[in-house]
Design an enzyme around this catalytic site. Sequence first.
Site, mmCIF file in Angstrom:
data_model
loop_
_atom_site.group_PDB
_atom_site.id
_atom_site.type_symbol
_atom_site.label_atom_id
_atom_site.label_comp_id
_atom_site.label_asym_id
_atom_site.label_seq_id
_atom_site.Cartn_x
_atom_site.Cartn_y
_atom_site.Cartn_z
ATOM 1 N N SER A 156 0.862 -1.188 0.000
ATOM 2 C CA SER A 156 0.000 0.000 0.000
ATOM 3 C C SER A 156 0.894 1.231 0.000
ATOM 4 O O SER A 156 1.994 1.208 0.567
ATOM 5 C CB SER A 156 -0.874 0.026 1.257
ATOM 6 N N TYR A 169 -0.784 -0.451 10.319
ATOM 7 C CA TYR A 169 -1.090 -0.904 8.960
ATOM 8 C C TYR A 169 0.041 -0.499 8.009
ATOM 9 O O TYR A 169 0.547 -1.312 7.235
ATOM 10 C CB TYR A 169 -2.414 -0.300 8.499
#
Length: 278
Positions: A156, A169
């Site tokens: 990501s 995350y």
Amino acid sequence: MMIVMNISWIERESNPMTAIPSVLVTGASTGIGATYAERFARRGHDLVLVARDKARMEALAARLRQENGVAVDIIQADLTKADELATVEARLRDDARIGILVNNAGTALGGSFIEQSTDDVARLVALNTTALLRLASAIAPRLAKAGEGAIVNVGSVVGLAPEFGMTVYGATKAFVLFLSQGLSLELGPKGVYVQAVLPATTRTEIWQRAGADVNTLSNVMEVDDLVDAALVGFDRREPVTIPPLPDAGQWDALQAARQAMLPNYRNEHPAERYRTIG
Ligand SMILES: NC(=O)c1ccc[n+]([C@@H]2O[C@H](COP(=O)([O-])OP(=O)(O)OC[C@H]3O[C@@H](n4cnc5c(N)ncnc54)[C@H](OP(=O)(O)O)[C@@H]3O)[C@@H](O)[C@H]2O)c1
């Protein structure tokens, strides 16, 4: 189109090891993983779908078999559970037809670090990093021995940006990027392609699962666009694919700046600024 499909079928039958490899996709029940599964099925690849929701995978598998004439297996597994993860690892180790791993399963977590429970962040790390790592480790030696194949790791852009405020995350996704870049250097010369795909905000259920409403966000990419772009990067054998980034030169400049620092880490003595007190 018919002719292409027939040739694929003949190749698959006559040389199942190498002609057109099977693709194992994790997190294939919905979102980016389900879209990868569909795209690879359209290309004539047999599939192994992995996720927890068996009914959803069965529905997808039935459609893909019917529309594309490919074989689709399903492994129901919670990849945060060691015994269930081990089943997928064994399949990757032992099934020589699988030549492509799409390490896509992942999740996000709402809240700030002090709001997130220790168990929840540990589960996030288990799925986004440990499972992804173990699956790559399970398949890599076989692919390296065969001198072909691919590992796609879905990271990501959050892994590049502590400023985005999704600390744990993002840390898992920084791991995914580093692992992919390192594996690309190690496995590339052995004929194995390793790609890191770095999506930004994409319209999937991940937002809802993390307690957010994707409809309140701006600049949301559609999942079809994201996966199609990622596959352009795959076909070009890009080590890192960032579909939303308009200027690839920015990524190249970041890598060049990072690499320019490498010789400066080799020093016997601490830098001058640390040799004075205060
Ligand atoms: N969407 C975005 O904005 C975005 C942006 C950047 C990166 N990404 C990354 O893209 C990847 C795919 O995300 P997505 O957006 O497609 O999310 P999604 O729609 O929530 O799908 C996640 C997939 O992972 C599976 N999964 C979740 N927990 C699992 C577990 N414990 N064991 C096995 N499978 C599990 C889910 O299936 P089951 O629930 O059936 O298990 C589902 O198939 C993730 O790695 C995510 O971090 C997404």
